[in-house]
Design an enzyme around this catalytic site. Sequence first.
Site, PDB file in Angstrom:
ATOM      1  N   LEU A 179       1.393  58.053 -18.993  1.00  0.00           N
ATOM      2  CA  LEU A 179       2.316  57.667 -20.067  1.00  0.00           C
ATOM      3  C   LEU A 179       1.611  56.838 -21.131  1.00  0.00           C
ATOM      4  O   LEU A 179       1.848  57.003 -22.331  1.00  0.00           O
ATOM      5  CB  LEU A 179       3.479  56.845 -19.492  1.00  0.00           C
ATOM      6  CG  LEU A 179       4.632  57.626 -18.874  1.00  0.00           C
ATOM      7  CD1 LEU A 179       5.532  56.672 -18.101  1.00  0.00           C
ATOM      8  CD2 LEU A 179       5.435  58.357 -19.958  1.00  0.00           C
ATOM      9  N   TYR A 189      -6.789  62.049  -0.239  1.00  0.00           N
ATOM     10  CA  TYR A 189      -6.848  62.716  -1.547  1.00  0.00           C
ATOM     11  C   TYR A 189      -7.458  64.100  -1.348  1.00  0.00           C
ATOM     12  O   TYR A 189      -8.675  64.244  -1.181  1.00  0.00           O
ATOM     13  CB  TYR A 189      -7.686  61.913  -2.550  1.00  0.00           C
ATOM     14  CG  TYR A 189      -7.115  60.562  -2.935  1.00  0.00           C
ATOM     15  CD1 TYR A 189      -5.790  60.223  -2.661  1.00  0.00           C
ATOM     16  CD2 TYR A 189      -7.906  59.620  -3.592  1.00  0.00           C
ATOM     17  CE1 TYR A 189      -5.286  58.983  -3.014  1.00  0.00           C
ATOM     18  CE2 TYR A 189      -7.399  58.381  -3.955  1.00  0.00           C
ATOM     19  CZ  TYR A 189      -6.088  58.067  -3.665  1.00  0.00           C
ATOM     20  OH  TYR A 189      -5.589  56.833  -4.028  1.00  0.00           O
ATOM     21  N   LEU A 226      -2.688  53.564 -16.280  1.00  0.00           N
ATOM     22  CA  LEU A 226      -2.118  54.268 -17.440  1.00  0.00           C
ATOM     23  C   LEU A 226      -0.711  54.791 -17.143  1.00  0.00           C
ATOM     24  O   LEU A 226      -0.201  55.653 -17.865  1.00  0.00           O
ATOM     25  CB  LEU A 226      -3.044  55.412 -17.873  1.00  0.00           C
ATOM     26  CG  LEU A 226      -4.450  54.966 -18.296  1.00  0.00           C
ATOM     27  CD1 LEU A 226      -5.341  56.158 -18.594  1.00  0.00           C
ATOM     28  CD2 LEU A 226      -4.377  54.036 -19.514  1.00  0.00           C
ATOM     29  N   ALA A 227      -0.089  54.246 -16.102  1.00  0.00           N
ATOM     30  CA  ALA A 227       1.280  54.640 -15.728  1.00  0.00           C
ATOM     31  C   ALA A 227       1.404  56.162 -15.635  1.00  0.00           C
ATOM     32  O   ALA A 227       2.276  56.771 -16.246  1.00  0.00           O
ATOM     33  CB  ALA A 227       2.298  54.059 -16.712  1.00  0.00           C
ATOM     34  N   SER A 228       0.499  56.750 -14.854  1.00  0.00           N
ATOM     35  CA  SER A 228       0.480  58.213 -14.623  1.00  0.00           C
ATOM     36  C   SER A 228       0.328  59.005 -15.919  1.00  0.00           C
ATOM     37  O   SER A 228       0.837  60.125 -16.039  1.00  0.00           O
ATOM     38  CB  SER A 228       1.750  58.668 -13.885  1.00  0.00           C
ATOM     39  OG  SER A 228       1.997  57.901 -12.747  1.00  0.00           O
TER      40      SER A 228
END
Length: 330
Positions: A210, A58, A206-208
């Site tokens: 969404l 990262y 959070l589904a990127s």
Amino acid sequence: MEMVTREFGRAGWRVAAVGFGAWAIGGTWGEVSEQDARAAVHAALDEGVNFLDTADVYGDGRSETIIREVLKERGGERQLVATKAGRRLNPHVAEGYTKANLSGFVERSLRNLGVEALDLVQLHCPPTEVFYRPEVFGALDDLKAEGKIRHYGVSVEKVEEGLKALEYPGVVSVQIIYNMFRQRPEELFFPQAKAKGVGVIARVPLASGLLTGKMSRESTFAADDHRAFNREGQAFDKGETFSGVPYDVALDAVEALRAVLPSDVPMAQVALRWILMEEAVSVVIPGAKNPDQARSNAAAGRLAPLDEGVMEAVRDIYRTRIAPHVHQLW
């Protein structure tokens, strides 16, 4: 109300159910300033978060280094930091998961994090074949025996990989994508993880973004944001980006969710609380680019349980709208 806490598998840790995912403060989520990144970590810790999840790739160590600096500034009792190893391999192939390479990655993370032993090191979504190579897990056992790591686990793309990882006695945790748009782990994986006393880290909760309910067809993303460049898996597994759901399909599903979820709480918090309704989940690790997001995420750990009507409505939206696109792929 206090933050919900959970046992972390066999590791002997008690963790706040909402942790901090430190991918966004490292890179590939658009620009995040050093100041905002540090402030986000501070805010999460101020809210009672005690489990930080990062990785050596990262920001090429940036995320690990920021965490080291924040924890040094704060002093006192040290919070738990999980990191990951393996994605520095180029090419990223099963043959690269050797004792020598893993040792090198661990040594680098020890320096980045400023510690003598890593709390938890996780294989970072290795090729499926790695899970069929016992010698890789033997190398991790060696690193544990040498005192370089306290515990080890895996981060996986697929349920199959998670199930295979459960067969290795040294694996204390499995990190897996689980959210309203990725419900398959409930069927077989969660009951087995629970039965074996293995901790579960729910990632991409959070589904990127969404499932914050804040995106639209007009939303744009910076060129260095994976939500711009990895929608079809051009850079890494496409399941990492919007949970692998086609963007327009996902936006329509979010509108359907809006109609059934409590409207007096931010959707992101409800989405996190939904994950915590699953008892097998030890900790959920939403990311945050700034202190406000970190505080909002942590608040989800203090919400009352969701009622069964809401849970069933979410299951139905998944079954009818989302499952055909993702269920058998991961």
